[in-house]
Design an enzyme around this catalytic site. Structure first.
Site, PDB file in Angstrom:
ATOM      1  N   LYS A  53     -60.569  -4.176  16.719  1.00 61.11           N
ATOM      2  CA  LYS A  53     -60.060  -4.745  17.973  1.00 61.11           C
ATOM      3  C   LYS A  53     -61.193  -4.892  18.988  1.00 61.11           C
ATOM      4  CE  LYS A  53     -55.445  -3.054  17.062  1.00 61.11           C
ATOM      5  NZ  LYS A  53     -54.464  -1.977  17.163  1.00 61.11           N
ATOM      6  N   GLN A  97     -53.602   3.314  20.624  1.00 59.23           N
ATOM      7  CA  GLN A  97     -53.479   3.187  19.169  1.00 59.23           C
ATOM      8  C   GLN A  97     -52.484   4.223  18.633  1.00 59.23           C
ATOM      9  OE1 GLN A  97     -55.072   0.754  17.238  1.00 59.23           O
ATOM     10  NE2 GLN A  97     -53.676   1.510  15.675  1.00 59.23           N
ATOM     11  N   ASP A 120     -49.641  -4.994  23.829  1.00 63.33           N
ATOM     12  CA  ASP A 120     -49.058  -4.714  22.513  1.00 63.33           C
ATOM     13  C   ASP A 120     -47.588  -5.143  22.479  1.00 63.33           C
ATOM     14  OD1 ASP A 120     -50.466  -3.831  20.345  1.00 63.33           O
ATOM     15  OD2 ASP A 120     -50.448  -1.710  20.917  1.00 63.33           O
TER      16      ASP A 120
END
Ligand code: NAP
Length: 286
Positions: A53, A97, A120
């Site tokens: 990422k 995460q 997200d």
């Protein structure tokens, strides 16, 4: 029939070029899109995801901030870090995460992220926006699947889509996106009896289970489009999806491979969400 591949790597490259150009235009207006990624603990898979990422951000000309913390980080301390990033004007997207260590309540942490920075798309406000058709961030993996359907010019209106899996991050949001595009949607899960009965009726199948060979050729209507979200290991330890790729590609009209299908699209959609967050801020301040 041998299915045509929907190549997630090629589509990602194309989309990421567009992202980089838009990011450059934003930088010329004094705003550099910025993504903060928080990693707690040393889960090896998470470390790889986070690295990818951050690398993708750098390649697109974004500012990226990787904050790594020991697995012993307390929940209040993590919430404080998020509160700080919520106020940081250089940051337009915050990603924590998952999975988090057991002593941390992941949902509580997600709810601490400002919905304006929830790239997200896991915040309850983002889920509610998707549910009601209001603007908001869409979860990256199902959003990537939708982009893959768009890339082949597939019109979902009136089509029957079957989603296998009902997680909050893939199956459920996928079903809502397909519904929003006027497909008739069936959601299957571990309690579904006779899965093949449903998949055989489908024009589009999205497999998001996390188990090899959930979908085999005999379960697919000729000409169906098959998107494989699953990430599993085969007997040789190689990455594979939920779909029996070799069998199903003989029946389907389009199919996504694993690797090189939905996976790369997930990070691409994260970049797009972060870019759009930055563009929103830039437009508000201009
Ligand atoms: P998850 O939270 O474990 O959900 C799996 C879903 O599959 C659940 O809804 C479960 O039903 C359902 N299921 C389990 N066994 C089934 C069966 N035999 N028949 C029908 N449905 C069944 O997983 P997830 O997070 O959605 O992820 C799914 C897969 O996608 C995993 O392999 C994951 O690694 C992969 N993934 C890939 C990406 C990517 O970027 N490529 C991103 C996210 C996830 P119940 O609800 O009844 O338990």
């Amino acid at each position: 029939m041998t299915a045509r591949l929907i190549d997630g790597i090629a589509l990602s490259q194309q989309l990421r070029k567009q992202v980089a150009a838009r990011a450059q235009a934003l930088r010329q207006r004094g705003v550099q899109p910025g993504l903060a990624v928080i990693l707690v603990g040393d889960n090896p898979a998470s470390q790889v995801y986070v690295r990818n990422k951050v690398k993708a951000c750098e390649e697109a000309g974004f500012h990226s901030l990787l904050e790594r913390y020991d697995a012993s980080l307390s929940q209040p301390a993590l919430l404080e870090h998020i509160a700080r990033l919520n106020l940081d004007e250089r940051i337009h997207g915050i990603l924590v995460q998952l999975p988090l260590p057991d002593h941390i309540d992941a949902q509580r942490v997600i709810e601490a992220i400002s919905p304006e920075k929830d790239v997200d798309g896991f915040h309850i406000a983002s889920a509610g926006a998707l549910m009601t058709g209001l603007p908001g961030f869409w979860p990256c993996t199902p959003y990537g699947c939708l982009k893959m359907l768009d890339s082949i010019g597939y019109d979902l209106k009136g089509k029957h889509a079957v989603v296998i899996g009902r997680s909050n991050i893939v199956g459920k949001p996928m079903a809502l996106m397909l519904l929003q595009r006027n497909a008739t949607v069936t959601v299957c899960h571990s309690g579904t009896q006779n899965l093949a009965h449903f998949t055989r009726q489908a024009d589009v199948i999205v497999a998001a289970v996390g188990r090899r060979n959930v979908l085999t050729a005999d379960m697919v209507k000729p000409g169906a489009v098959v998107l494989d979200v699953g990430m599993n290991r085969n007997d040789e330890g190689k990455l594979c999806g939920d779909v029996d790729f070799e069998g199903v590609r003989q029946v389907a009209s389009y199919i996504t491979p694993v690797p090189g299908g939905v996976g790369p699209m997930t990070i691409t959609m994260l970049l797009i969400n972060t870019l759009e967050s930055a563009e929103r801020v830039a437009n508000l301040s201009s």
